[in-house]
Design a protein around this motif. Structure first.
Motif, PDB file in Angstrom:
ATOM      1  N   ILE A   1      28.792  33.976  35.057  1.00 30.10           N
ATOM      2  CA  ILE A   1      29.974  33.112  35.156  1.00 30.10           C
ATOM      3  C   ILE A   1      31.250  33.960  35.219  1.00 30.10           C
ATOM      4  CG2 ILE A   1      31.384  31.431  33.899  1.00 30.10           C
ATOM      5  CD1 ILE A   1      28.727  30.268  32.819  1.00 30.10           C
ATOM      6  N   VAL A   2      31.313  34.970  34.360  1.00 28.21           N
ATOM      7  CA  VAL A   2      32.477  35.851  34.359  1.00 28.21           C
ATOM      8  C   VAL A   2      32.634  36.542  35.713  1.00 28.21           C
ATOM      9  CG1 VAL A   2      33.443  37.953  33.340  1.00 28.21           C
ATOM     10  CG2 VAL A   2      32.466  36.191  31.866  1.00 28.21           C
ATOM     11  N   SER A   3      31.500  36.927  36.316  1.00 29.49           N
ATOM     12  CA  SER A   3      31.570  37.591  37.621  1.00 29.49           C
ATOM     13  C   SER A   3      32.137  36.670  38.689  1.00 29.49           C
ATOM     14  CB  SER A   3      30.188  38.096  38.044  1.00 29.49           C
ATOM     15  OG  SER A   3      29.352  37.051  38.499  1.00 29.49           O
ATOM     16  N   ARG A   4      31.909  35.348  38.547  1.00 22.15           N
ATOM     17  CA  ARG A   4      32.492  34.408  39.512  1.00 22.15           C
ATOM     18  C   ARG A   4      34.012  34.397  39.410  1.00 22.15           C
ATOM     19  NH1 ARG A   4      28.963  34.699  42.866  1.00 22.15           N
ATOM     20  NH2 ARG A   4      28.591  36.517  41.548  1.00 22.15           N
ATOM     21  N   PHE A   5      34.536  34.571  38.197  1.00 22.27           N
ATOM     22  CA  PHE A   5      35.984  34.687  38.053  1.00 22.27           C
ATOM     23  C   PHE A   5      36.482  35.958  38.736  1.00 22.27           C
ATOM     24  CE2 PHE A   5      35.159  31.721  34.513  1.00 22.27           C
ATOM     25  CZ  PHE A   5      36.136  30.780  34.765  1.00 22.27           C
ATOM     26  N   GLY A   6      35.686  37.022  38.628  1.00 22.93           N
ATOM     27  CA  GLY A   6      36.041  38.246  39.341  1.00 22.93           C
ATOM     28  C   GLY A   6      36.048  38.038  40.837  1.00 22.93           C
ATOM     29  N   ALA A   7      35.071  37.277  41.332  1.00 16.81           N
ATOM     30  CA  ALA A   7      35.020  36.977  42.765  1.00 16.81           C
ATOM     31  C   ALA A   7      36.236  36.161  43.193  1.00 16.81           C
ATOM     32  CB  ALA A   7      33.731  36.225  43.086  1.00 16.81           C
ATOM     33  N   SER A   8      36.619  35.177  42.375  1.00 18.51           N
ATOM     34  CA  SER A   8      37.802  34.371  42.685  1.00 18.51           C
ATOM     35  C   SER A   8      39.064  35.230  42.683  1.00 18.51           C
ATOM     36  CB  SER A   8      37.953  33.231  41.675  1.00 18.51           C
ATOM     37  OG  SER A   8      36.839  32.367  41.723  1.00 18.51           O
TER      38      SER A   8
ATOM     39  N   ALA B   1      39.182  38.349  43.423  1.00 20.27           N
ATOM     40  CA  ALA B   1      39.148  39.158  44.646  1.00 20.27           C
ATOM     41  C   ALA B   1      39.639  38.365  45.847  1.00 20.27           C
ATOM     42  CB  ALA B   1      37.728  39.669  44.891  1.00 20.27           C
ATOM     43  N   ALA B   2      39.305  37.072  45.886  1.00 15.39           N
ATOM     44  CA  ALA B   2      39.755  36.243  47.004  1.00 15.39           C
ATOM     45  C   ALA B   2      41.276  36.193  47.073  1.00 15.39           C
ATOM     46  CB  ALA B   2      39.182  34.834  46.879  1.00 15.39           C
ATOM     47  N   TYR B   3      41.934  36.058  45.926  1.00  7.56           N
ATOM     48  CA  TYR B   3      43.390  36.020  45.911  1.00  7.56           C
ATOM     49  C   TYR B   3      43.977  37.397  46.246  1.00  7.56           C
ATOM     50  CZ  TYR B   3      43.433  31.316  43.991  1.00  7.56           C
ATOM     51  OH  TYR B   3      43.280  29.954  43.825  1.00  7.56           O
ATOM     52  N   VAL B   4      43.277  38.461  45.836  1.00  7.03           N
ATOM     53  CA  VAL B   4      43.754  39.808  46.132  1.00  7.03           C
ATOM     54  C   VAL B   4      43.701  40.085  47.637  1.00  7.03           C
ATOM     55  CG1 VAL B   4      43.201  42.269  45.873  1.00  7.03           C
ATOM     56  CG2 VAL B   4      43.207  40.773  43.871  1.00  7.03           C
ATOM     57  N   VAL B   5      42.548  39.786  48.246  1.00  6.90           N
ATOM     58  CA  VAL B   5      42.339  40.148  49.648  1.00  6.90           C
ATOM     59  C   VAL B   5      43.019  39.168  50.600  1.00  6.90           C
ATOM     60  CG1 VAL B   5      40.601  40.578  51.430  1.00  6.90           C
ATOM     61  CG2 VAL B   5      40.183  41.319  49.076  1.00  6.90           C
ATOM     62  N   GLU B   6      43.001  37.893  50.257  1.00  4.36           N
ATOM     63  CA  GLU B   6      43.518  36.869  51.171  1.00  4.36           C
ATOM     64  C   GLU B   6      44.806  36.215  50.676  1.00  4.36           C
ATOM     65  OE1 GLU B   6      42.457  36.388  54.061  1.00  4.36           O
ATOM     66  OE2 GLU B   6      40.441  37.234  54.095  1.00  4.36           O
ATOM     67  N   GLY B   7      45.430  36.831  49.687  1.00  8.84           N
ATOM     68  CA  GLY B   7      46.618  36.210  49.104  1.00  8.84           C
ATOM     69  C   GLY B   7      47.940  36.702  49.651  1.00  8.84           C
ATOM     70  N   GLY B   8      47.925  37.401  50.770  1.00 10.04           N
ATOM     71  CA  GLY B   8      49.174  37.843  51.371  1.00 10.04           C
ATOM     72  C   GLY B   8      49.489  39.306  51.179  1.00 10.04           C
ATOM     73  N   LEU B   9      48.695  40.012  50.367  1.00  9.02           N
ATOM     74  CA  LEU B   9      48.896  41.443  50.193  1.00  9.02           C
ATOM     75  C   LEU B   9      48.398  42.197  51.420  1.00  9.02           C
ATOM     76  CD1 LEU B   9      47.610  41.837  46.509  1.00  9.02           C
ATOM     77  CD2 LEU B   9      49.988  41.650  47.264  1.00  9.02           C
ATOM     78  N   SER B  10      48.905  43.388  51.623  1.00 11.04           N
ATOM     79  CA  SER B  10      48.380  44.229  52.691  1.00 11.04           C
ATOM     80  C   SER B  10      46.968  44.681  52.324  1.00 11.04           C
ATOM     81  CB  SER B  10      49.272  45.451  52.894  1.00 11.04           C
ATOM     82  OG  SER B  10      49.189  46.319  51.768  1.00 11.04           O
ATOM     83  N   ILE B  11      46.208  45.071  53.328  1.00 10.26           N
ATOM     84  CA  ILE B  11      44.851  45.548  53.068  1.00 10.26           C
ATOM     85  C   ILE B  11      44.887  46.801  52.199  1.00 10.26           C
ATOM     86  CG2 ILE B  11      42.823  46.622  54.147  1.00 10.26           C
ATOM     87  CD1 ILE B  11      42.990  44.625  56.363  1.00 10.26           C
ATOM     88  N   SER B  12      45.860  47.656  52.392  1.00  8.23           N
ATOM     89  CA  SER B  12      45.972  48.872  51.582  1.00  8.23           C
ATOM     90  C   SER B  12      46.208  48.542  50.112  1.00  8.23           C
ATOM     91  CB  SER B  12      47.119  49.746  52.116  1.00  8.23           C
ATOM     92  OG  SER B  12      46.836  50.222  53.405  1.00  8.23           O
ATOM     93  N   THR B  13      47.093  47.597  49.859  1.00  9.91           N
ATOM     94  CA  THR B  13      47.360  47.196  48.467  1.00  9.91           C
ATOM     95  C   THR B  13      46.140  46.547  47.843  1.00  9.91           C
ATOM     96  OG1 THR B  13      49.690  46.859  48.993  1.00  9.91           O
ATOM     97  CG2 THR B  13      48.860  45.823  46.987  1.00  9.91           C
ATOM     98  N   ALA B  14      45.486  45.667  48.604  1.00  5.04           N
ATOM     99  CA  ALA B  14      44.261  45.033  48.095  1.00  5.04           C
ATOM    100  C   ALA B  14      43.208  46.075  47.780  1.00  5.04           C
ATOM    101  CB  ALA B  14      43.739  44.033  49.129  1.00  5.04           C
ATOM    102  N   ALA B  15      43.078  47.089  48.632  1.00  5.96           N
ATOM    103  CA  ALA B  15      42.093  48.148  48.393  1.00  5.96           C
ATOM    104  C   ALA B  15      42.405  48.894  47.097  1.00  5.96           C
ATOM    105  CB  ALA B  15      42.064  49.110  49.572  1.00  5.96           C
ATOM    106  N   CYS B  16      43.660  49.141  46.835  1.00  2.60           N
ATOM    107  CA  CYS B  16      44.043  49.835  45.595  1.00  2.60           C
ATOM    108  C   CYS B  16      43.639  49.020  44.360  1.00  2.60           C
ATOM    109  CB  CYS B  16      45.542  50.108  45.580  1.00  2.60           C
ATOM    110  SG  CYS B  16      46.084  51.358  46.778  1.00  2.60           S
ATOM    111  N   ILE B  17      43.831  47.710  44.415  1.00  4.12           N
ATOM    112  CA  ILE B  17      43.465  46.851  43.286  1.00  4.12           C
ATOM    113  C   ILE B  17      41.956  46.839  43.093  1.00  4.12           C
ATOM    114  CG2 ILE B  17      43.490  44.472  42.425  1.00  4.12           C
ATOM    115  CD1 ILE B  17      46.165  44.114  43.899  1.00  4.12           C
ATOM    116  N   LEU B  18      41.203  46.781  44.182  1.00  3.25           N
ATOM    117  CA  LEU B  18      39.739  46.785  44.082  1.00  3.25           C
ATOM    118  C   LEU B  18      39.226  48.142  43.606  1.00  3.25           C
ATOM    119  CD1 LEU B  18      38.909  44.765  47.315  1.00  3.25           C
ATOM    120  CD2 LEU B  18      38.844  43.957  44.941  1.00  3.25           C
ATOM    121  N   ILE B  19      39.894  49.207  43.984  1.00  5.82           N
ATOM    122  CA  ILE B  19      39.544  50.529  43.457  1.00  5.82           C
ATOM    123  C   ILE B  19      39.729  50.558  41.939  1.00  5.82           C
ATOM    124  CG2 ILE B  19      40.393  52.910  43.331  1.00  5.82           C
ATOM    125  CD1 ILE B  19      40.806  52.787  46.373  1.00  5.82           C
TER     126      ILE B  19
END
Length: 360
Positions: free
Chosen positions: A309-316, A318-336
């Motif tokens: 269940i906790v991992s689903r929150f992580g997935a959610s 990630a959706a806001y990070v990658v598709e929330g208006g940030l650049s791909i570079s910024t999203a990559a930094c957060i996922l790193i």
């Protein structure tokens, strides 16, 4: 539930109904930890890691099936057809699982259902060809000799569930670390898949209605799931769970760095994202093996389901990070950063490779 609501979502009359139906698909997916833990309790410690990851190969095949069907269907037909096709495997496999799965004999023994456990042991011995082995028969008879012991007092389901939840929370130092790892790995895996889709999206006009991805490229990158499973199968029982997860997170970071610094060549992005997905799959696969070994039998599936269940929150997230208006570079930094958190927290756990379940 996954099959029923998956099929129903293909006929949703509006977006709100679609979201509701997909919610119930998610509820059904939440039970996925139970059969996994059942299998973990029936496999010898020496080969448990490899065997459990072999089960996870089905997930890798499923991702290829989904991306392949999207490639085949979406350019030519409605998303409704894709929803039907994606629900079909679950509907087909249900009767197989219903026939093949037995209840956990370890759990049955702890619940005082000794005769039921003995029956399961005999079926498992027959299926494995060890039904006539003298040592196996002697061990089963020894278990059956305890059948006359009084069963433990039964409690209402709600009381039992609350007690198991309380037992997981009582191990808060362990559980908190597990939740950090699973939240982070949920973000790591789903963030990588969303980044792949965003990177190879042919849309250039913010059109959210028509899907015009480079399906051939995305499908080929998703073969990294099989590569990741193959690496994990070969190494998990040799290297160990903790070191495998830490190494996979490190590889994820290394492969994602070119995306973070803005590499713009097709080859560079392709290689980077291929390695990112393979690293995410290795880390996630090993975490799935590790968690049944961290908790005792009576709370194992409860703890695993909570982590899921906790991992689903992580997935959610990630959706806001990658598709929330940030650049791909910024999203990559957060996922790193999420991968670093997963690896660092995993390094604080004890190694469970080769340990018998419920051993300290």
């Amino acid at each position: 539930a996954v099959a029923v609501f998956g099929f129903a979502s293909a006929f949703a009359p509006n977006f709100s109904t679609f979201v509701l139906l997909r919610f119930f698909v998610g509820v059904g997916l939440g039970s996925g930890a139970v059969p996994y833990d059942l299998l973990a309790e029936m496999i010898p410690a020496a080969s448990r890691g490899r065997a459990l990851i072999w089960v996870g190969v089905g997930w890798a095949v499923g991702t290829l099936y989904t991306t392949g069907m999207a490639w085949l269907i979406l350019p030519r037909a409605s998303w409704r057809m894709l929803a039907v096709v994606c629900a079909l495997p679950t509907a087909l496999i249900f009767p197989v699982l219903a026939y093949a799965l037995d209840e956990s004999p370890r759990w049955l023994l702890e619940a005082g259902r000794t005769l039921d456990a003995v029956a399961v042991f005999r079926r498992l011995a027959d299926k494995s060809g060890a039904g006539g082995d003298a040592k196996v028969d002697a061990a089963i008879r020894a278990i059956a000799a305890d059948a006359d012991a009084p069963p433990p007092k039964e409690h209402p389901f709600g009381v039992v569930a609350c007690k198991r939840l309380a037992a997981v929370l009582a191990q808060w130092r362990l559980s908190l670390r597990v939740w950090v790892i699973w939240f982070s790995l949920g973000a790591v895996y789903y963030g990588s898949t969303l980044t792949i889709a965003r990177t190879f999206d042919k849309n250039d006009d913010d059109d959210d209605v028509r899907c015009r991805f480079r399906y051939d490229v995305i499908f080929s990158i998703f073969t990294a799931s099989l590569v990741g499973k193959a690496i994990a199968i070969q190494l998990i029982d040799v290297v160990g769970r903790v070191r495998m997860i830490c190494a996979a997170c490190l590889a994820y970071v290394a492969f994602f760095l070119p995306i973070a610094v803005g590499v713009d060549s097709f080859t560079g992005r392709y290689i980077s994202l291929y390695g990112v997905l393979a690293g995410a799959v290795v880390a996630g696969s090993c975490a799935w093996v590790q968690i049944p070994e961290l908790y005792r039998t009576e709370i194992r599936s409860t703890a695993h389901t909570l982590a899921y269940i906790v991992s689903r929150f992580g997935a959610s997230f990630a959706a806001y990070v990658v598709e929330g208006g940030l650049s791909i570079s910024t999203a990559a930094c957060i996922l790193i950063a999420a991968a670093v958190a997963a690896g660092a927290t995993t390094s604080t756990l004890h190694e469970t490779s080769g340990m018998r379940l419920d051993s300290k």
